[in-house]
Design a protein around this motif. Structure first.
Motif, PDB file in Angstrom:
ATOM      1  N   TYR A 146      69.649  59.556  28.336  1.00 42.09           N
ATOM      2  CA  TYR A 146      70.799  60.231  27.763  1.00 42.09           C
ATOM      3  C   TYR A 146      70.587  61.726  27.599  1.00 42.09           C
ATOM      4  O   TYR A 146      71.419  62.407  26.992  1.00 42.09           O
TER       5      TYR A 146
ATOM      6  N   GLY B 216      79.229  56.635  26.265  1.00 39.28           N
ATOM      7  CA  GLY B 216      78.324  56.899  27.375  1.00 39.28           C
ATOM      8  C   GLY B 216      79.013  57.672  28.486  1.00 39.28           C
ATOM      9  O   GLY B 216      79.760  58.616  28.245  1.00 39.28           O
TER      10      GLY B 216
ATOM     11  N   ASP C  64      80.503  60.181  21.852  1.00 39.91           N
ATOM     12  CA  ASP C  64      79.120  59.816  22.143  1.00 39.91           C
ATOM     13  C   ASP C  64      78.202  60.842  21.508  1.00 39.91           C
ATOM     14  O   ASP C  64      78.609  61.980  21.220  1.00 39.91           O
TER      15      ASP C  64
END
Length: 255
Positions: free
Chosen positions: A19, A63, A81
């Motif tokens: 991420y 995401g 997110d």
């Protein structure tokens, strides 16, 4: 005896590399077309409870927007997110959707929606306190007849230790292979770990290896049912078996 909630060997507040610096590769590693079957489960669950119409949906932990991309024609989405890199991917994939940077445990948009959904990002909630915080966020964003829906990757009663998988994705000039190893180092707590190794090969050259570690929460369905009930919802569940041999459930809270 209640399980201990945390016994960690790494910083639980740190975002995995997937991420951060690897976020731009997410559409290759987990292509949006692979989410068609998953999206069908979410669509049917929402329609079964709210009926026809373009219902408003807040997705926490959206995401790269891959699941959302197959639902945004049916429902009016807003996404959020914790990862700026993932939000950049999502905005390119679903440009019509409004996105916000924020933690699903504390986000407050001062608006209400028909649905609050959390895809598998709910798996990163490591304690009952974390889950309660997410449910408080859901309550803060739902109208009187709204619904909460989520899908943890693993449930305590069906967890397999260890579990392994491997896959390769290819694009012109780039090959990415991922190996995953899932295990539970301490069955007395509520945390398990996924180790990932990525092998990157560009233009057929030498592979470079990147390791990534993901800490996830592991709770039985009974715990989910209790926490969702305590938050003021009627708990329901549905099978979510889009991968053969891996039992999953959509966990749902209805006003």
């Amino acid at each position: 005896m209640s399980p201990r909630e945390v016994n960690l060997t790494m910083d639980p507040t740190a975002l995995p590399r997937m991420y951060t610096d690897l976020a731009r590769y997410w559409p290759i590693i987990s292509p949006p077309p692979h989410y068609v079957d998953q999206a069908g489960y979410w669509r049917r669950a929402i329609r079964a409870r709210l009926g026809p119409g373009r219902h408003t949906v807040l997705e926490l932990g959206a995401g790269g927007g891959h699941n959302m991309s197959h639902l945004s024609d049916d429902f009016a989405f807003t996404g959020s997110d914790l990862s700026p890199g993932m939000l950049e991917v999502a905005r390119k994939l679903v440009p019509s959707v409004e996105f916000h940077l924020g933690d699903m445990r504390s986000l407050r948009l001062n608006r209400t929606f028909d649905v609050v959904m959390v895809h598998d990002a709910i798996s990163y909630m490591l304690s009952e306190e974390d889950i309660r915080a997410v449910l408080a966020t859901a309550n803060a964003h739902l109208g009187d007849k709204g619904m909460f829906i989520t899908a943890p990757d693993c449930l305590g009663e069906s967890f397999v230790d260890p579990a392994t998988s491997a896959y390769t994705r290819k694009r012109p000039g780039l090959e990415i292979t991922c190996l995953e190893y899932t295990y539970d180092a301490d069955p007395t707590d509520t945390v398990y770990e996924i180790l990932m190794w990525f092998f990157f090969r560009e233009n057929g050259g030498q592979a470079r290896i990147i390791e990534d570690r993901h800490l996830c929460g592991l709770f039985p369905t009974t715990t989910w049912a209790r926490l969702i009930g305590e938050a003021g919802f009627r708990f329901e569940s549905e099978p979510y078996n889009f991968y053969t041999g891996i039992p999953r459930s959509l966990l749902i809270g209805v006003r």
